[in-house]
Design a protein around this motif. Structure first.
Motif, mmCIF file in Angstrom:
data_model
loop_
_atom_site.group_PDB
_atom_site.id
_atom_site.type_symbol
_atom_site.label_atom_id
_atom_site.label_comp_id
_atom_site.label_asym_id
_atom_site.label_seq_id
_atom_site.Cartn_x
_atom_site.Cartn_y
_atom_site.Cartn_z
ATOM 1 N N ALA A 1 0.843 -1.210 0.000
ATOM 2 C CA ALA A 1 0.000 0.000 0.000
ATOM 3 C C ALA A 1 0.874 1.254 0.000
ATOM 4 O O ALA A 1 0.569 2.238 -0.680
ATOM 5 C CB ALA A 1 -0.917 -0.003 1.220
ATOM 6 N N TYR A 2 1.963 1.211 0.758
ATOM 7 C CA TYR A 2 2.887 2.356 0.788
ATOM 8 C C TYR A 2 3.539 2.531 -0.585
ATOM 9 O O TYR A 2 3.612 3.633 -1.124
ATOM 10 C CB TYR A 2 3.953 2.135 1.868
ATOM 11 N N VAL A 3 4.024 1.418 -1.131
ATOM 12 C CA VAL A 3 4.731 1.488 -2.419
ATOM 13 C C VAL A 3 3.796 2.033 -3.493
ATOM 14 O O VAL A 3 4.190 2.866 -4.319
ATOM 15 C CB VAL A 3 5.293 0.097 -2.797
ATOM 16 N N ARG A 4 2.516 1.597 -3.467
ATOM 17 C CA ARG A 4 1.545 2.108 -4.456
ATOM 18 C C ARG A 4 1.332 3.609 -4.289
ATOM 19 O O ARG A 4 1.261 4.360 -5.263
ATOM 20 C CB ARG A 4 0.209 1.379 -4.299
ATOM 21 N N ALA A 5 1.241 4.050 -3.023
ATOM 22 C CA ALA A 5 0.971 5.470 -2.767
ATOM 23 C C ALA A 5 2.066 6.354 -3.355
ATOM 24 O O ALA A 5 1.794 7.481 -3.771
ATOM 25 C CB ALA A 5 0.830 5.716 -1.266
#
Ligand code: GRF
Length: 206
Positions: free
Chosen positions: A97-101
């Motif tokens: 989720a962090y990497v996508r953000a």
């Protein structure tokens, strides 16, 4: 408008310092908006304060799991208008989720010539392997460890008699040059990710 950077660091913060110093130079197209650490006593936080930059400790223990912690990081960074996150010795693996953000907007630095020697103790891995050349890599973050598209690399020789410390110090000189340079290219809009490749667009007329 200069690009707002968020720097994530867990320890000593010498790369952070190189970034802060670069940002202080006239005409550098980025500024550090916030430095975040998962460790309360990280020297990186002291370096941020000394430079008059906000220093924020986010305690992983305050969160139920890794994803909740990572999403708190996203909130802190987004709320400060951060356009590029620079991981500089941040000793945590980030959730998808962090990497996508921050897809295409997060860089990491690693003390090896990737894809050789990812993960911990890269300099020791290089010595143990008998490598003759070592170095540093700045790359975009992706969902695995030290695997994202490569922005910039610099090589250094491995000298006979090197220890982990002497080799790390030689690599660090290059890290401190490479990271600000990669940030500058990003801030100037000159990096294009094409699959695994990062194309550096030539400087346009001013
Ligand atoms: C650097 O060697 C960097 O490449 C690695 O962790 C180290 C951090 O050093 N990811 P510092 O905290 O920037 O001094």
């Amino acid at each position: 408008m200069t690009l707002a950077l968020g720097v994530l660091a867990s320890g000593r913060g010498s790369n952070l310092q190189a970034i802060l110093d670069a940002c202080a130079r006239p005409g550098f197209p980025a500024r550090v908006a916030v430095v975040i650490s998962d460790r309360e006593r990280a020297a990186a936080l002291d370096r941020a304060r000394a430079a008059g930059v906000e220093a924020l400790w986010v305690d992983p223990k305050d969160f139920a799991d890794r994803e909740a912690f990572d999403l708190a990081l996203v909130r802190e960074l987004e709320s400060r208008g951060v356009g590029l996150v620079c991981h500089a010795g941040f000793m945590r693996i980030l959730s998808p989720a962090y990497v996508r953000a921050f897809a295409g907007r997060a860089l990491n630095i690693h003390p090896s010539l990737l894809p050789a020697f990812p993960g911990l103790h890269a300099q020791r891995q290089a010595l143990d392997h008998g490598a003759k050349v070592a170095g540093a890599t700045v790359h975009f973050l992706d969902e695995s460890v030290d695997t994202g598209p490569i922005v910039a690399q610099a090589a250094v020789p491995v000298e006979p008699g090197d220890t982990e410390e002497t080799l790390a110090a030689r690599i660090l000189v290059q890290e401190h040059r490479l990271y600000p340079e990669a940030i500058r290219l990003f801030a100037e809009g000159r990096l294009r990710i094409q699959g695994r490749r990062v194309i550096v667009v030539p400087e346009g007329p001013r």
